[in-house]
Design a protein around this motif. Structure first.
Motif, PDB file in Angstrom:
ATOM      1  N   GLY A 328       0.822  -1.199   0.000  1.00 46.90           N
ATOM      2  CA  GLY A 328       0.000   0.000   0.000  1.00 46.90           C
ATOM      3  C   GLY A 328       0.861   1.256   0.000  1.00 46.90           C
ATOM      4  N   GLY A 329       0.242   2.373  -0.233  1.00 43.07           N
ATOM      5  CA  GLY A 329       0.980   3.626  -0.232  1.00 43.07           C
ATOM      6  C   GLY A 329       1.664   3.870  -1.566  1.00 43.07           C
ATOM      7  N   ASP A 330       2.266   5.039  -1.677  1.00 38.11           N
ATOM      8  CA  ASP A 330       2.913   5.446  -2.923  1.00 38.11           C
ATOM      9  C   ASP A 330       4.412   5.196  -2.817  1.00 38.11           C
ATOM     10  OD1 ASP A 330       3.383   6.507  -5.413  1.00 38.11           O
ATOM     11  OD2 ASP A 330       3.495   8.578  -4.683  1.00 38.11           O
ATOM     12  N   ILE A 331       4.810   3.928  -2.931  1.00 40.33           N
ATOM     13  CA  ILE A 331       6.233   3.610  -2.926  1.00 40.33           C
ATOM     14  C   ILE A 331       6.701   3.482  -4.373  1.00 40.33           C
ATOM     15  CG2 ILE A 331       6.116   2.490  -0.678  1.00 40.33           C
ATOM     16  CD1 ILE A 331       6.212  -0.191  -2.120  1.00 40.33           C
ATOM     17  N   PRO A 332       7.947   3.814  -4.655  1.00 42.56           N
ATOM     18  CA  PRO A 332       8.410   3.873  -6.055  1.00 42.56           C
ATOM     19  C   PRO A 332       8.821   2.524  -6.643  1.00 42.56           C
ATOM     20  CG  PRO A 332      10.158   4.596  -4.603  1.00 42.56           C
ATOM     21  CD  PRO A 332       8.959   4.337  -3.716  1.00 42.56           C
ATOM     22  N   LEU A 333       8.732   1.445  -5.885  1.00 41.53           N
ATOM     23  CA  LEU A 333       9.268   0.159  -6.324  1.00 41.53           C
ATOM     24  C   LEU A 333       8.739  -0.256  -7.698  1.00 41.53           C
ATOM     25  CD1 LEU A 333      10.824  -2.482  -5.728  1.00 41.53           C
ATOM     26  CD2 LEU A 333       8.748  -3.326  -4.595  1.00 41.53           C
ATOM     27  N   HIS A 334       7.425  -0.349  -7.845  1.00 39.95           N
ATOM     28  CA  HIS A 334       6.860  -0.816  -9.111  1.00 39.95           C
ATOM     29  C   HIS A 334       7.059   0.207 -10.220  1.00 39.95           C
ATOM     30  CE1 HIS A 334       4.345  -2.714 -12.017  1.00 39.95           C
ATOM     31  NE2 HIS A 334       3.427  -1.780 -11.970  1.00 39.95           N
TER      32      HIS A 334
END
Length: 538
Positions: A328-334
């Protein structure tokens, strides 16, 4: 990136203490503490270090640190749990090979203890190259001197070479393919196609295009089947003094071509540097040196690496989509993985970027088969015989480095940017198997006086390269360049292979070449012609 906390620490410690008490003969006062997330723990399984103490029958107190790994439940990255398969493989490797694989001390299949099956492994001391923050950004790897970084990288590569040298048959590793006899790539592509929406319900168009390209350009799997680590990367190794002391995380293990592991090893490192906008650490060998080193270590030649690099980027894109959704959240991984997939496609499979985004068509959308009778074969042949063509010798090398070649006039330019050409090869050609396996080839357009060379390479017997002057191409997998008999030669990397009727079409990306000051040999109405260049009067 570890699995987020899944359980109440106090309750888990109490249940484990009771569980250990039933398995340690004569043990009393069993206690479990710690339950700390293991360094380098991945996201596919919950991995904790626990401290176990007990008193034996003679009253001696024992303390031991072990690793608890619990099968995924809520945070399940892959649609099918392969936990029991992972345990079985790890036990085989620890007991029957010299790979530094931690021993499985216990395996509990009953989910009632902790809510899911789990295993207890020996704890191995050492350091793990971190994913977060990336070892290219900071940490103990970044603090090493460049030569030490190179030694670390090559030590990881050596583990891959040792792994791929194992004979899968006596180890009894057929269970890794779950009884599916199809080639590795067929199994894998079907898996990700079937479960695409599980991984990425709003998957990026680049992933759809990559999947379509991978299906349409799947190379032949003619080499030996090897054990694949699946998640081959520095972050799944424990190091002591730059030497690997433990190989971790076997949840993606399979059997198939070793190129898949090497490509994943390279791509995951690229993600942790270029993929997140961080310069790659100096001292670590690059792609070319890594491939050559692996080939020297194993005595084998890696083939179709560009295909497997696209496959690695595609899989990582889907897996990061699933991980991002679970976190969840806006992480840059993808987002970073998707951008790197797009760059990989641009480099390795540019045709995938311009193709329309595929979709699954309902049956009524499928175009009906044409029933119109084709042109008479003789007329078709005569039509093309009436058109003059250049004469080329297509050269490559087989798996043993032996030069192979054939005469062809079926060569066509396809694209200027990027520079692409295609060749068509009859399925009966004895050179075809080598062309289908090789990563590159050379198109040698023959000069006006090389009719004898054309006739020699049009035969199916004898040593075609006897009395022919050639050198190894610098950018086309050592394919022979017929420098003395060519008007033009073009060195190509094989971009794709397409089966078409009684021929195969090979698309080549032109990497190098030269135009020589000679006339050109042509073929017209089944006869040779000489086209000499016009020369200005002095």
């Amino acid at each position: 990136m570890p699995v987020p906390p899944q359980r109440d620490v106090r309750v888990t410690a109490e249940r484990l203490a009771a569980w250990f008490g039933d398995r340690l003969p004569g043990a009393t006062d069993v206690a479990v503490s710690g339950l700390d997330t293991a360094a380098g723990a991945g996201f596919t399984n919950e991995t904790l270090i626990i401290r176990l103490t007990w008193r034996d029958a003679e009253g001696t107190t024992h303390t031991d640190a072990v690793v608890l790994r619990v099968a995924p439940t809520r945070h399940q990255v892959h649609p099918d749990s392969r936990f029991a398969t992972q345990v079985r493989l790890q036990r085989i490797l620890a007991a029957e090979t010299d790979l530094p694989v931690p021993s499985v001390l216990w395996h509990e299949e009953d989910p009632s203890v902790l809510g899911a099956p789990f295993m207890i492994m020996e704890k191995v001391d050492g350091k793990v190259p971190a994913d977060v923050p990336s070892y290219h950004r900071s940490g103990w790897v970044a603090d090493l001197a460049p030569p030490q970084r190179g030694a670390l990288w090559l030590a990881g590569l050596d583990v891959l070479a040792r792994l791929h040298a194992l004979d899968t048959e006596p180890l009894g590793l057929d269970f890794l393919s779950a009884g599916d006899p199809r080639p590795y790539l067929d199994r894998q592509l079907d898996h990700y196609d079937t479960h695409f929406t599980f991984y990425a319900p709003h998957g990026p168009p680049a992933a759809r295009r990559a999947l379509a390209w991978l299906r349409n350009h799947r190379p032949p799997e003619t080499g030996p089947v090897r054990l694949l680590w699946g998640d081959a990367r520095l972050g799944n190794l424990i190091f002591q003094n730059l030497s690997p002391t433990a190989v971790l995380d076997w949840d993606m293990a399979e059997t198939g071509p070793p190129e898949s592991d090497v490509a994943w090893f390279l791509h995951l490192d690229r993600h942790l540097s270029e993929g997140i906008g961080v310069p790659r650490l100096t001292g670590m060998p690059g792609r070319t040196e890594t491939v050559r080193r692996y080939e020297r270590l194993t005595g084998t030649r890696l083939r179709h690496m560009e295909y497997h690099e696209v496959f690695a980027a595609f899989r990582f894109c889907l897996i990061t989509a699933r991980v991002t959704a679970l976190l969840g959240g806006d992480i840059p991984l993808h987002r970073n993985a998707t951008q790197l997939l797009e760059r990989t496609l641009a480099e390795r499979a540019p045709s995938a970027l311009t193709a329309p985004c595929p979709r699954t068509a309902p049956k009524e959308d499928i175009m009906p088969t044409r029933t119109t009778d084709p042109i008479n074969t003789a007329v078709f042949r005569d039509a093309f015989a009436a058109l003059p063509t250049s004469v080329a010798v297509i050269t490559t090398t087989d798996a043993h480095g032996t030069p192979k070649g054939l005469t062809s006039n079926a060569v066509c330019a396809v694209s200027m940017d990027p520079p692409l050409l295609l060749i068509c090869v009859d399925k009966s050609s004895r050179t075809l198997p080598a062309l289908l396996q090789a990563e590159g080839f050379v198109v040698n357009f023959l000069s006006e006086d090389a009719e004898h060379v054309s006739r020699k390479f049009a035969t199916k017997s004898g040593d075609k390269f006897a009395e022919v002057q050639y050198r190894a191409a610098s950018r086309a997998a050592d394919s022979p360049v017929l420098y003395a008999d060519s008007a033009v030669h073009l060195e190509c990397a094989t971009e794709s292979r397409i089966e078409a009727g009684d021929h195969w079409i090979l698309l080549g990306r032109v990497l190098d070449g030269a135009v020589h000051d000679r006339g050109v040999l042509l073929y017209h109405r089944r006869s040779y012609l000489k086209l000499r260049p016009e020369r200005n009067a002095s």
